[in-house]
Design a protein around this motif. Structure first.
Motif, mmCIF file in Angstrom:
data_model
loop_
_atom_site.group_PDB
_atom_site.id
_atom_site.type_symbol
_atom_site.label_atom_id
_atom_site.label_comp_id
_atom_site.label_asym_id
_atom_site.label_seq_id
_atom_site.Cartn_x
_atom_site.Cartn_y
_atom_site.Cartn_z
ATOM 1 N N PRO A 43 55.249 30.844 -7.584
ATOM 2 C CA PRO A 43 56.483 31.058 -6.814
ATOM 3 C C PRO A 43 56.242 31.178 -5.304
ATOM 4 O O PRO A 43 55.167 31.559 -4.866
ATOM 5 C CB PRO A 43 56.999 32.396 -7.368
ATOM 6 N N GLY A 44 57.262 30.826 -4.570
ATOM 7 C CA GLY A 44 57.312 31.062 -3.128
ATOM 8 C C GLY A 44 56.248 30.364 -2.310
ATOM 9 O O GLY A 44 55.685 29.341 -2.712
ATOM 10 N N PRO A 45 55.988 30.930 -1.143
ATOM 11 C CA PRO A 45 55.057 30.322 -0.182
ATOM 12 C C PRO A 45 53.618 30.226 -0.695
ATOM 13 O O PRO A 45 52.846 29.412 -0.214
ATOM 14 C CB PRO A 45 55.115 31.246 1.034
ATOM 15 N N ALA A 46 53.267 31.024 -1.672
ATOM 16 C CA ALA A 46 51.904 30.976 -2.215
ATOM 17 C C ALA A 46 51.610 29.636 -2.857
ATOM 18 O O ALA A 46 50.451 29.243 -3.001
ATOM 19 C CB ALA A 46 51.690 32.106 -3.212
ATOM 20 N N LYS A 47 52.658 28.906 -3.235
ATOM 21 C CA LYS A 47 52.470 27.604 -3.868
ATOM 22 C C LYS A 47 51.730 26.659 -2.930
ATOM 23 O O LYS A 47 50.818 25.939 -3.353
ATOM 24 C CB LYS A 47 53.812 26.991 -4.266
ATOM 25 N N GLU A 48 52.120 26.626 -1.663
ATOM 26 C CA GLU A 48 51.489 25.703 -0.710
ATOM 27 C C GLU A 48 50.025 26.058 -0.477
ATOM 28 O O GLU A 48 49.175 25.169 -0.378
ATOM 29 C CB GLU A 48 52.268 25.664 0.603
ATOM 30 N N VAL A 49 49.725 27.340 -0.387
ATOM 31 C CA VAL A 49 48.327 27.761 -0.225
ATOM 32 C C VAL A 49 47.529 27.369 -1.465
ATOM 33 O O VAL A 49 46.408 26.862 -1.366
ATOM 34 C CB VAL A 49 48.225 29.284 0.047
ATOM 35 N N SER A 50 48.120 27.568 -2.624
ATOM 36 C CA SER A 50 47.446 27.198 -3.876
ATOM 37 C C SER A 50 47.207 25.694 -3.956
ATOM 38 O O SER A 50 46.133 25.250 -4.370
ATOM 39 C CB SER A 50 48.272 27.660 -5.075
ATOM 40 N N LYS A 51 48.202 24.921 -3.556
ATOM 41 C CA LYS A 51 48.045 23.461 -3.551
ATOM 42 C C LYS A 51 46.927 23.035 -2.608
ATOM 43 O O LYS A 51 46.117 22.170 -2.930
ATOM 44 C CB LYS A 51 49.349 22.780 -3.118
ATOM 45 N N GLY A 103 43.388 28.646 6.827
ATOM 46 C CA GLY A 103 43.892 29.694 7.714
ATOM 47 C C GLY A 103 45.263 29.339 8.258
ATOM 48 O O GLY A 103 46.181 30.173 8.278
ATOM 49 N N THR A 104 45.419 28.105 8.686
ATOM 50 C CA THR A 104 46.713 27.631 9.192
ATOM 51 C C THR A 104 47.772 27.694 8.099
ATOM 52 O O THR A 104 48.897 28.156 8.334
ATOM 53 C CB THR A 104 46.582 26.184 9.723
ATOM 54 N N GLU A 105 47.421 27.258 6.902
ATOM 55 C CA GLU A 105 48.359 27.264 5.778
ATOM 56 C C GLU A 105 48.753 28.692 5.407
ATOM 57 O O GLU A 105 49.925 28.975 5.125
ATOM 58 C CB GLU A 105 47.754 26.553 4.572
ATOM 59 N N MET A 106 47.806 29.601 5.430
ATOM 60 C CA MET A 106 48.101 30.991 5.089
ATOM 61 C C MET A 106 49.016 31.628 6.133
ATOM 62 O O MET A 106 49.936 32.374 5.779
ATOM 63 C CB MET A 106 46.807 31.774 4.916
ATOM 64 N N LEU A 107 48.763 31.341 7.403
ATOM 65 C CA LEU A 107 49.644 31.861 8.458
ATOM 66 C C LEU A 107 51.057 31.316 8.293
ATOM 67 O O LEU A 107 52.040 32.050 8.422
ATOM 68 C CB LEU A 107 49.102 31.493 9.839
ATOM 69 N N SER A 108 51.156 30.034 8.015
ATOM 70 C CA SER A 108 52.457 29.407 7.819
ATOM 71 C C SER A 108 53.184 30.026 6.630
ATOM 72 O O SER A 108 54.382 30.324 6.701
ATOM 73 C CB SER A 108 52.271 27.905 7.607
ATOM 74 N N SER A 109 52.476 30.248 5.546
ATOM 75 C CA SER A 109 53.068 30.860 4.356
ATOM 76 C C SER A 109 53.494 32.295 4.623
ATOM 77 O O SER A 109 54.549 32.733 4.169
ATOM 78 C CB SER A 109 52.089 30.826 3.184
ATOM 79 N N ALA A 110 52.684 33.027 5.375
ATOM 80 C CA ALA A 110 53.029 34.415 5.703
ATOM 81 C C ALA A 110 54.281 34.459 6.571
ATOM 82 O O ALA A 110 55.170 35.297 6.363
ATOM 83 C CB ALA A 110 51.863 35.089 6.410
ATOM 84 N N LYS A 111 54.375 33.561 7.547
ATOM 85 C CA LYS A 111 55.576 33.497 8.393
ATOM 86 C C LYS A 111 56.800 33.156 7.549
ATOM 87 O O LYS A 111 57.863 33.757 7.713
ATOM 88 C CB LYS A 111 55.400 32.465 9.497
ATOM 89 N N SER A 112 56.651 32.198 6.667
ATOM 90 C CA SER A 112 57.761 31.791 5.801
ATOM 91 C C SER A 112 58.199 32.948 4.913
ATOM 92 O O SER A 112 59.400 33.191 4.743
ATOM 93 C CB SER A 112 57.335 30.599 4.951
#
Length: 119
Positions: A43-51, A103-112
């Motif tokens: 679920p949620g923004p964690a999906k993009e980091v996982s991908k 790192g960039t993806e995690m920051l983006s997910s955290a902001k989202s």
């Protein structure tokens, strides 16, 4: 001291090793396919980091299998060491790139995630 550093690997052993690498790659590919399906359920923004993490893992494994195949065909110790050195160097660069991307993806997910909580 022997100056001829050729590697004498019987063809049957090389063939068996190649088949083993092929089987391992097929098994890993099946596992990665299953993992990709599981990631879709995150679920949620964690999906993009996982991908992104799964994609990086897949890239690293493909590089390792390709490297292994090259090593199986090395004709002498010098070529083997050169291939090993090149692989380690490329993997170190890839690891640096992956850490930056992750790192960039995690920051983006955290902001989202924080924006979603604010609404």
């Amino acid at each position: 001291m022997v100056s001829d550093a050729t590697m004498q690997v019987p063809p049957q052993v090389r063939e068996m090793a190649e088949k083993t690498v092929d089987q391992a790659e097929k098994a890993i590919t099946a596992f990665l396919d299953a993992a990709a399906k599981s990631v879709e359920m995150v679920p949620g923004p964690a999906k993009e980091v996982s991908k992104k993490t799964l994609s990086m893992t897949e890239q690293n494994l493909k590089a390792a299998f390709e490297h292994t195949r090259k090593l199986l065909h090395a004709s002498d110790v010098q070529e083997f060491m050169r291939l090993q050195s090149e692989f380690l160097s490329s993997q170190f660069s890839a690891a640096q790139d992956h850490m930056r991307e992750l790192g960039t993806e995690m920051l983006s997910s955290a902001k989202s995630a924080s924006q979603n909580e604010a609404h």
